[in-house]
Design an enzyme around this catalytic site. Structure first.
Site, mmCIF file in Angstrom:
data_model
loop_
_atom_site.group_PDB
_atom_site.id
_atom_site.type_symbol
_atom_site.label_atom_id
_atom_site.label_comp_id
_atom_site.label_asym_id
_atom_site.label_seq_id
_atom_site.Cartn_x
_atom_site.Cartn_y
_atom_site.Cartn_z
ATOM 1 N N SER A 96 0.825 -1.192 0.000
ATOM 2 C CA SER A 96 0.000 0.000 0.000
ATOM 3 C C SER A 96 0.875 1.265 0.000
ATOM 4 C CB SER A 96 -0.947 -0.066 1.202
ATOM 5 O OG SER A 96 -1.946 0.889 1.126
ATOM 6 N N HIS A 121 -2.635 -1.366 -4.425
ATOM 7 C CA HIS A 121 -4.099 -1.392 -4.494
ATOM 8 C C HIS A 121 -4.596 0.041 -4.408
ATOM 9 C CE1 HIS A 121 -4.384 -2.013 0.199
ATOM 10 N NE2 HIS A 121 -3.833 -0.865 -0.129
#
Length: 196
Positions: A96, A121
């Site tokens: 992330s 993501h």
């Protein structure tokens, strides 16, 4: 408990906590969730080392599940602001926000250990159940703007198009060290301690 190391000096023994000792060698450990206090500590260390000698590289070891976008971007902005090159070395996981930070190291100096992983993501966030409808629209707009910012950074750091990043980050996209290298987020997989 933070480990302590003891060094022999001309004046006798001197003890350091392990992180202070690593800092003497221009090594910063970015571990755990990215949040404001951690980011402030990382930023202070980057600024200190750059002020000490901006001709030498700084080594940023990354092992994080990600976290706060604003805290992570503050670290990235500082890495780009200082004159010292920041080498990034991923150990464990860069997920992330961690991928944004790790891939923002100096080009040619972004490394990963062989069994480490990368995750990209879309940013997470949302409005709580007590949120008014007008506030939901504001939150949604901010989330889209944040996603666009992060996708542009990842595209610049990898050499991929923003469209490709957008597609790949639609869902959790895990990468091995080899896949991360092929994607363009790192420059080399480290098999041994060959940092110069």
């Amino acid at each position: 408990m933070i480990p302590v190391v003891i060094e022999q000096t001309s004046r006798g023994e001197r003890s350091y906590d392990i992180y202070s000792r690593l800092l003497k060698d221009r090594i910063i450990m970015l571990t755990g969730p990215v949040e404001d206090n951690m980011a402030n500590s990382i930023i202070a260390q980057l600024l200190f080392l750059d002020a000490q000698d901006n001709t030498k590289d700084i080594y940023l070891y990354v092992n994080t599940p990600g976290g706060s976008v604003s805290a992570g971007l503050a670290i990235v902005d500082t890495m780009n602001f200082i004159k010292s090159d920041v080498q990034t070395i991923v150990m464990g996981v860069a997920a992330s926000m961690g991928t944004i930070i790790a891939s923002s190291g100096a080009k040619g100096k972004r490394f990963m250990l062989p069994n480490a992983e990368y995750l990209i993501h879309q940013p997470m966030g949302g409005a709580g159940s007590g949120t008014q409808q007008t506030d939901m629209a504001i939150v949604a707009e901010h989330l889209l703007r944040t996603r666009n910012t992060l996708e542009k950074i990842l595209a610049e750091n990898s050499g991929k198009s923003v469209e490709q990043i957008h597609k790949d980050a639609e869902r959790d996209y895990w990468m091995s060290a080899q896949e991360t290298l092929e994607y363009g987020f790192i420059d080399e997989i480290m098999e041994n301690s060959n940092l110069s």
